[in-house]
Scaffold this motif. Structure first.
Motif, PDB file in Angstrom:
ATOM      1  N   ARG A 165       0.816  -1.208   0.000  1.00  0.00           N
ATOM      2  CA  ARG A 165       0.000   0.000   0.000  1.00  0.00           C
ATOM      3  C   ARG A 165       0.852   1.262   0.000  1.00  0.00           C
ATOM      4  NH1 ARG A 165      -3.829  -3.148   3.068  1.00  0.00           N
ATOM      5  NH2 ARG A 165      -2.806  -2.673   5.036  1.00  0.00           N
ATOM      6  N   ASN A 166       2.060   1.144   0.545  1.00  0.00           N
ATOM      7  CA  ASN A 166       2.985   2.288   0.554  1.00  0.00           C
ATOM      8  C   ASN A 166       3.867   2.331  -0.692  1.00  0.00           C
ATOM      9  OD1 ASN A 166       2.023   3.110   3.064  1.00  0.00           O
ATOM     10  ND2 ASN A 166       3.527   1.894   4.191  1.00  0.00           N
ATOM     11  N   HIS A 167       3.574   1.461  -1.669  1.00  0.00           N
ATOM     12  CA  HIS A 167       4.302   1.397  -2.949  1.00  0.00           C
ATOM     13  C   HIS A 167       5.769   1.006  -2.771  1.00  0.00           C
ATOM     14  CE1 HIS A 167       0.709   3.265  -4.544  1.00  0.00           C
ATOM     15  NE2 HIS A 167       0.870   4.295  -3.727  1.00  0.00           N
ATOM     16  N   ASP A 168       6.077   0.321  -1.682  1.00  0.00           N
ATOM     17  CA  ASP A 168       7.439  -0.179  -1.448  1.00  0.00           C
ATOM     18  C   ASP A 168       7.466  -1.637  -1.929  1.00  0.00           C
ATOM     19  OD1 ASP A 168       9.949  -0.821  -0.622  1.00  0.00           O
ATOM     20  OD2 ASP A 168       9.683  -0.234   1.477  1.00  0.00           O
ATOM     21  N   TYR A 169       7.533  -1.810  -3.248  1.00  0.00           N
ATOM     22  CA  TYR A 169       7.307  -3.130  -3.843  1.00  0.00           C
ATOM     23  C   TYR A 169       8.452  -4.108  -3.590  1.00  0.00           C
ATOM     24  CZ  TYR A 169       3.658  -0.441  -6.117  1.00  0.00           C
ATOM     25  OH  TYR A 169       2.581   0.369  -6.348  1.00  0.00           O
TER      26      TYR A 169
END
Length: 522
Positions: A165-169
Motif C-alpha cells: 500500500r505504501n508502494h514499497d514493492y
C-alpha cells in the motif's frame, strides 16, 4: 505545694481527656486503613477467582468479573494482566472487536510482559475482523523476533500488504517470500508477490510467480479461487509483457462459471485488438453486451467495440454502438454529477451503497438515487468490499451479544454494544467517503470516455467520407464474408452453435459466439 495540687490534678485530669481525644481522632484512620487493606484483599481474592474461572473455561463469568476488576484503582498494578486476560476471554466468546480494545489498552500501558503478548493477540483479532485500522496499529508495533513461530507467517503477510500500500514493492516482495509454503497465507502471499512484481514493472518475474502458483494448485478444482486468480493474473502479466497471443490463450483458460470470467473476456478483447484479431474480439462483444450482463458497468467495452468496427470499416454498426454508449452512459454521467453536487454527508453515500448491497445480496429492490450498475461496480472495489465485510462481522458480533440476554444486560455487554455501535458508525462514514471518491473517479472517467467517443465519431465520419470517395471513383469495397469458405461443420466441431444472429440471447450461448460478419474494407 498546696497551690500546685489543683493544677496537677487538673493536668492529670486533662491528659486522659487529651489522650482520649487523640485516640478518637486516630481511630478512624486505623479503621480506614484496615478497611482499605481488607478491600484490597477481597479484590485480589475476586481476581484469583476470576482467573480460576478463566482456566476452567467459564469465559463469560470470567470476562464479567475481570471487566469489573479492571476498573478498580486498587488493582492498578494488576491492570495490564487483567485487561490482557479479559481480551483473551472475549476472543473465546467471539467478541473480537471488544477484545481488540482491551489489547490496545494493554499496548498503551507499555507493560514489559503483557504489552508484547497483547500485540500478538491484537494482530490475530485484527486479521479475523479484517479491520485495516486496527491491523495497521498492531503490525506497526510488531517486533517479528518476539512473535511465536506459528504466527510469523501471518505477520510477514500483513507487513507485506502494508509495504504494498505504501508502494514499497521490493520490500513487499521480500516479506511475501518469507511466508512458509505450509501456511494458510502462502497462496495469497504468492499472488501478492506477483502483483508487487507487476507494479514494479517486472512482468517477466510476475509471469514466473503466477505460473509457480498455478503449478502449486494444479490438483485443485478448475474453479478453485486461488487457481483462477493466478490464471487471470498470469494473463494480465503476459498482456503487460505485450505477449498478445500468449495473453489471449491465458485468458481463455479462465473458467466460465467463476465471477472473474466476465473480466477475463473483456480484457481478452483488448489483447485481441492489439493482436489484430478483430473477428475474435467481436465474438467476445456479443457475450459482453448480452442481456445477461446488462447490470455491469463497462463503458469502455462499447468504445472498444466501436474501434474494432472502425478497423473493419463497419460504420453503420459503429454508429449503433456509439449511440448505445451515449444512451446508456449519458444518464449515468448526469445522475452521478447531480448526486455529487447535491450531497456532502458521507452517511448519504453510505445509505446508497447499503441499499445496493441489499439489492445484490437479496431479492429486495429498494429505490436508488444512483444507477444500480454504478453502485454494483463500487461494491466490487477492494476497499469498499473489505469495509462491507468488516461491517458484516460487526453485525454478527452485535447479534451474539443481543442473543445472550444475561450478558447483554451486564456492564460488559453494554460496553460491547457501545464499542460495536461506535465502530459501525465510523466505518459507515469511512465507506461513504470511499463511495464519494469512487464516484468522483467515475465522473472523471466518463468525461474522458465521452471525449474519446467524440474522436472515434470523427474517425467514423472520416472513414465514411473516404468510402464514398472510393465508390465514386469506381473502387467498390469487397463485401465478401470474412470466413465464407468455412462450412457449418467447421464451427460445430469446434464447439460453436451455428445459426443466423437475430439479436436474442440465451444463457447457454454466453461465450459461444463466433462472429460471421462481412469485410467492409478494401
Amino acid at each position: 505545694m498546696i497551690k500546685l495540687l489543683p493544677l496537677l490534678i487538673a493536668t492529670s485530669m486533662a491528659l486522659p481527656v487529651a489522650a482520649q481525644a487523640q485516640s478518637t481522632k486516630r481511630s478512624p484512620k486505623k479503621s480506614s486503613a484496615y478497611q482499605a487493606s481488607n478491600r484490597e484483599s477481597q479484590l485480589k481474592s475476586q481476581l484469583s477467582n476470576a482467573l480460576r474461572m478463566a482456566q476452567s473455561g467459564q469465559y463469560e463469568g470470567a470476562a464479567n468479573a475481570l471487566f469489573s476488576l479492571a476498573r478498580r484503582p486498587e488493582l492498578a498494578a494488576e491492570r495490564p494482566q487483567i485487561k490482557y486476560i479479559l481480551g483473551t476471554m472475549l476472543m473465546e466468546l467471539k467478541l473480537y472487536q471488544t477484545a481488540a480494545f482491551q489489547f490496545v489498552d494493554v499496548i498503551r500501558m507499555n507493560h514489559p510482559k503483557y504489552s508484547k503478548q497483547a500485540i500478538e493477540k491484537l494482530s490475530l483479532v485484527a486479521d479475523t475482523l479484517g479491520d485495516d485500522t486496527i491491523l495497521n496499529y498492531a503490525i506497526s508495533r510488531v517486533d517479528v523476533n518476539d512473535i511465536p513461530a506459528n504466527q510469523k507467517d501471518m505477520i510477514y503477510f500483513r507487513l507485506g500488504e502494508i509495504k504494498m500500500r505504501n508502494h514499497d514493492y521490493s520490500h513487499a516482495q521480500d516479506l511475501f517470500n518469507r511466508v512458509s509454503p505450509s501456511s494458510s497465507y502462502y497462496f495469497q502471499a504468492l499472488y501478492n508477490k506477483g502483483l508487487a512484481e507487476s507494479e514494479a514493472n517486472q512482468p517477466a518475474l510476475a509471469v514466473g510467480t503466477f505460473r509457480k502458483m498455478l503449478d502449486a494448485r494444479r490438483r485443485a478444482p478448475v474453479t478453485d479461487t486461488n487457481r483462477v486468480e493466478a490464471q487471470l493474473a498470469l494473463a494480465r502479466s503476459l498482456y503487460q509483457k505485450q505477449d498478445w497471443e500468449a495473453s489471449i490463450e491465458a485468458y481463455s483458460q479462465v473458467p466460465r462459471d467463476t465471477v472473474m470470467w466476465h473480466d477475463a473476456v473483456f480484457e481478452q478483447s483488448w489483447a485481441m485488438l492489439r493482436a489484430a484479431r478483430f473477428r475474435s474480439a467481436l465474438s467476445n462483444f456479443q457475450t459482453l453486451h448480452s442481456a445477461y450482463y446488462e447490470d455491469f458497468y463497462m463503458p469502455e467495452s462499447l468504445l472498444l467495440r466501436s474501434i474494432v468496427y472502425l478497423y473493419i470499416c463497419k460504420y453503420d454498426e459503429m454508429e449503433k454502438v456509439l449511440g448505445l454508449f451515449e444512451k446508456t452512459y449519458g444518464p449515468v454521467r448526469s445522475k452521478i454529477g447531480d448526486f455529487l453536487r447535491s450531497t456532502n454527508d458521507p452517511m448519504a453515500y453510505y445509505s446508497e451503497i447499503e441499499k445496493a448491497y441489499v439489492t445484490k445480496t437479496t431479492d429486495k429492490t429498494p429505490s436508488l438515487r444512483l444507477p444500480y450498475i454504478v453502485l454494483k461496480n463500487i461494491l466490487d472495489q477492494g476497499d469498499v468490499k473489505r469495509s462491507m465485510h468488516y461491517l458484516e462481522r460487526l453485525a454478527a458480533e452485535k447479534a451474539r451479544v443481543d442473543g445472550n440476554y444475561a450478558f447483554r444486560a451486564s456492564a460488559l455487554g453494554q460496553y460491547s454494544l457501545k464499542i460495536i455501535a461506535n465502530r459501525s458508525k465510523n466505518t459507515k462514514v469511512s465507506v461513504g467517503e470511499m463511495v464519494k471518491a469512487h464516484l468522483l473517479n467515475m465522473r472523471a472517467e466518463l468525461r474522458d470516455l465521452y471525449e474519446q467517443a467524440g474522436f472515434i465519431r470523427y474517425e467514423m465520419i472520416n472513414g465514411r467520407k473516404e468510402s464514398i470517395k472510393k465508390k465514386i471513383a469506381g473502387k467498390d469495397i469487397n463485401e465478401g464474408q470474412i470466413d465464407e469458405k468455412m462450412d457449418r461443420q467447421f464451427y460445430i466441431q469446434n464447439g460453436y452453435q451455428y445459426y443466423p444472429f437475430q439479436g436474442e440471447f440465451w444463457l447457454d450461448e454466453i461465450g459461444n459466439y463466433h462472429y460471421l460478419g462481412r469485410q467492409s474494407c478494401e
